[in-house]
Motif scaffolding. Sequence first.
Motif, PDB file in Angstrom:
ATOM      1  N   THR A  26       0.735  -1.224  -0.152  1.00  0.00           N
ATOM      2  CA  THR A  26       0.113   0.009   0.018  1.00  0.00           C
ATOM      3  C   THR A  26       0.907   1.240  -0.157  1.00  0.00           C
ATOM      4  O   THR A  26       0.648   2.277  -1.103  1.00  0.00           O
ATOM      5  N   GLN A  27       1.888   1.376   0.695  1.00  0.00           N
ATOM      6  CA  GLN A  27       2.909   2.228   0.855  1.00  0.00           C
ATOM      7  C   GLN A  27       3.583   2.658  -0.538  1.00  0.00           C
ATOM      8  O   GLN A  27       3.747   3.746  -0.972  1.00  0.00           O
ATOM      9  N   GLU A  28       4.026   1.443  -1.008  1.00  0.00           N
ATOM     10  CA  GLU A  28       4.543   1.539  -2.472  1.00  0.00           C
ATOM     11  C   GLU A  28       3.533   2.107  -3.485  1.00  0.00           C
ATOM     12  O   GLU A  28       4.018   3.013  -4.350  1.00  0.00           O
ATOM     13  N   MET A  29       2.435   1.539  -3.327  1.00  0.00           N
ATOM     14  CA  MET A  29       1.289   2.304  -4.400  1.00  0.00           C
ATOM     15  C   MET A  29       1.200   3.686  -4.287  1.00  0.00           C
ATOM     16  O   MET A  29       1.160   4.345  -5.254  1.00  0.00           O
ATOM     17  N   ASP A  30       0.987   4.003  -2.860  1.00  0.00           N
ATOM     18  CA  ASP A  30       0.955   5.509  -2.631  1.00  0.00           C
ATOM     19  C   ASP A  30       2.044   6.320  -3.402  1.00  0.00           C
ATOM     20  O   ASP A  30       1.882   7.539  -3.888  1.00  0.00           O
ATOM     21  N   GLU A  31       3.143   5.680  -3.278  1.00  0.00           N
ATOM     22  CA  GLU A  31       4.351   6.595  -3.875  1.00  0.00           C
ATOM     23  C   GLU A  31       4.388   6.560  -5.232  1.00  0.00           C
ATOM     24  O   GLU A  31       4.385   7.570  -5.738  1.00  0.00           O
ATOM     25  N   ILE A  32       3.974   5.423  -5.859  1.00  0.00           N
ATOM     26  CA  ILE A  32       3.939   5.498  -7.298  1.00  0.00           C
ATOM     27  C   ILE A  32       2.808   6.233  -7.833  1.00  0.00           C
ATOM     28  O   ILE A  32       2.800   7.283  -8.700  1.00  0.00           O
ATOM     29  N   ILE A  33       1.611   6.403  -7.109  1.00  0.00           N
ATOM     30  CA  ILE A  33       0.503   7.441  -7.358  1.00  0.00           C
ATOM     31  C   ILE A  33       0.945   8.879  -7.236  1.00  0.00           C
ATOM     32  O   ILE A  33       0.495   9.501  -8.174  1.00  0.00           O
ATOM     33  N   ALA A  34       1.614   9.088  -6.095  1.00  0.00           N
ATOM     34  CA  ALA A  34       2.119  10.567  -6.019  1.00  0.00           C
ATOM     35  C   ALA A  34       2.888  10.922  -7.096  1.00  0.00           C
ATOM     36  O   ALA A  34       2.840  11.932  -7.642  1.00  0.00           O
ATOM     37  N   PHE A  35       3.968   9.880  -7.440  1.00  0.00           N
ATOM     38  CA  PHE A  35       4.799  10.428  -8.610  1.00  0.00           C
ATOM     39  C   PHE A  35       4.289  10.498  -9.782  1.00  0.00           C
ATOM     40  O   PHE A  35       4.325  11.594 -10.575  1.00  0.00           O
ATOM     41  N   ALA A  36       3.173   9.783 -10.134  1.00  0.00           N
ATOM     42  CA  ALA A  36       2.424   9.957 -11.363  1.00  0.00           C
ATOM     43  C   ALA A  36       1.725  11.441 -11.264  1.00  0.00           C
ATOM     44  O   ALA A  36       1.406  11.919 -12.210  1.00  0.00           O
ATOM     45  N   HIS A  37       1.094  11.696  -9.985  1.00  0.00           N
ATOM     46  CA  HIS A  37       0.570  13.001 -10.014  1.00  0.00           C
ATOM     47  C   HIS A  37       1.348  14.078 -10.151  1.00  0.00           C
ATOM     48  O   HIS A  37       1.043  15.111 -10.890  1.00  0.00           O
ATOM     49  N   ALA A  38       2.416  13.941  -9.672  1.00  0.00           N
ATOM     50  CA  ALA A  38       3.670  15.114  -9.915  1.00  0.00           C
ATOM     51  C   ALA A  38       3.784  15.374 -11.144  1.00  0.00           C
ATOM     52  O   ALA A  38       4.017  16.400 -11.699  1.00  0.00           O
ATOM     53  N   VAL A  39       4.145  14.196 -11.999  1.00  0.00           N
ATOM     54  CA  VAL A  39       4.425  14.221 -13.607  1.00  0.00           C
ATOM     55  C   VAL A  39       3.334  14.828 -14.272  1.00  0.00           C
ATOM     56  O   VAL A  39       3.413  15.603 -15.148  1.00  0.00           O
ATOM     57  N   CYS A  40       2.045  14.456 -13.871  1.00  0.00           N
ATOM     58  CA  CYS A  40       0.980  15.190 -14.684  1.00  0.00           C
ATOM     59  C   CYS A  40       0.808  16.497 -14.340  1.00  0.00           C
ATOM     60  O   CYS A  40       0.649  17.331 -15.250  1.00  0.00           O
ATOM     61  N   GLU A  41       0.950  17.054 -13.175  1.00  0.00           N
ATOM     62  CA  GLU A  41       0.977  18.376 -12.572  1.00  0.00           C
ATOM     63  C   GLU A  41       2.204  19.035 -13.347  1.00  0.00           C
ATOM     64  O   GLU A  41       2.023  20.332 -13.915  1.00  0.00           O
ATOM     65  N   THR A  42       3.541  18.377 -13.406  1.00  0.00           N
ATOM     66  CA  THR A  42       4.636  19.313 -14.152  1.00  0.00           C
ATOM     67  C   THR A  42       4.074  19.399 -15.441  1.00  0.00           C
ATOM     68  O   THR A  42       4.469  20.404 -16.203  1.00  0.00           O
ATOM     69  N   ALA A  43       3.692  18.455 -16.253  1.00  0.00           N
ATOM     70  CA  ALA A  43       3.411  18.502 -17.539  1.00  0.00           C
ATOM     71  C   ALA A  43       2.230  19.198 -17.926  1.00  0.00           C
ATOM     72  O   ALA A  43       2.450  20.256 -18.769  1.00  0.00           O
TER      73      ALA A  43
END
Length: 91
Positions: A26-43
């Motif tokens: 669950t923690q790893e998935m939360d980190e992956i989802i947070a990273f994906a959100h950061a990429v989307c926001e940056t883009a």
Amino acid sequence: MKQEEMERLCQLAKLSLEPEEKQELTQEMDEIIAFAHAVCETASSMEETDISIEMTAPLREDQMKQFHDPQALLYNTEQSKDGFFFLQGRR
């Protein structure tokens, strides 16, 4: 990621995990989802830029030339027949 979502994910993936493993996943998935959100926001915050580069390659006219040594053409081939490349088993 919610506990119910993790349970459903494990069920779909047919995973049988211990509670500690589920917590870790669950923690790893939360980190992956947070990273994906950061990429989307940056883009989405980046300005659209046109980075296309016009590239042209100089072309030359095709020229037909008479080749005087047909045996030189067949030098590196494994088989030839009657002055032609021979490809066994191909039609």
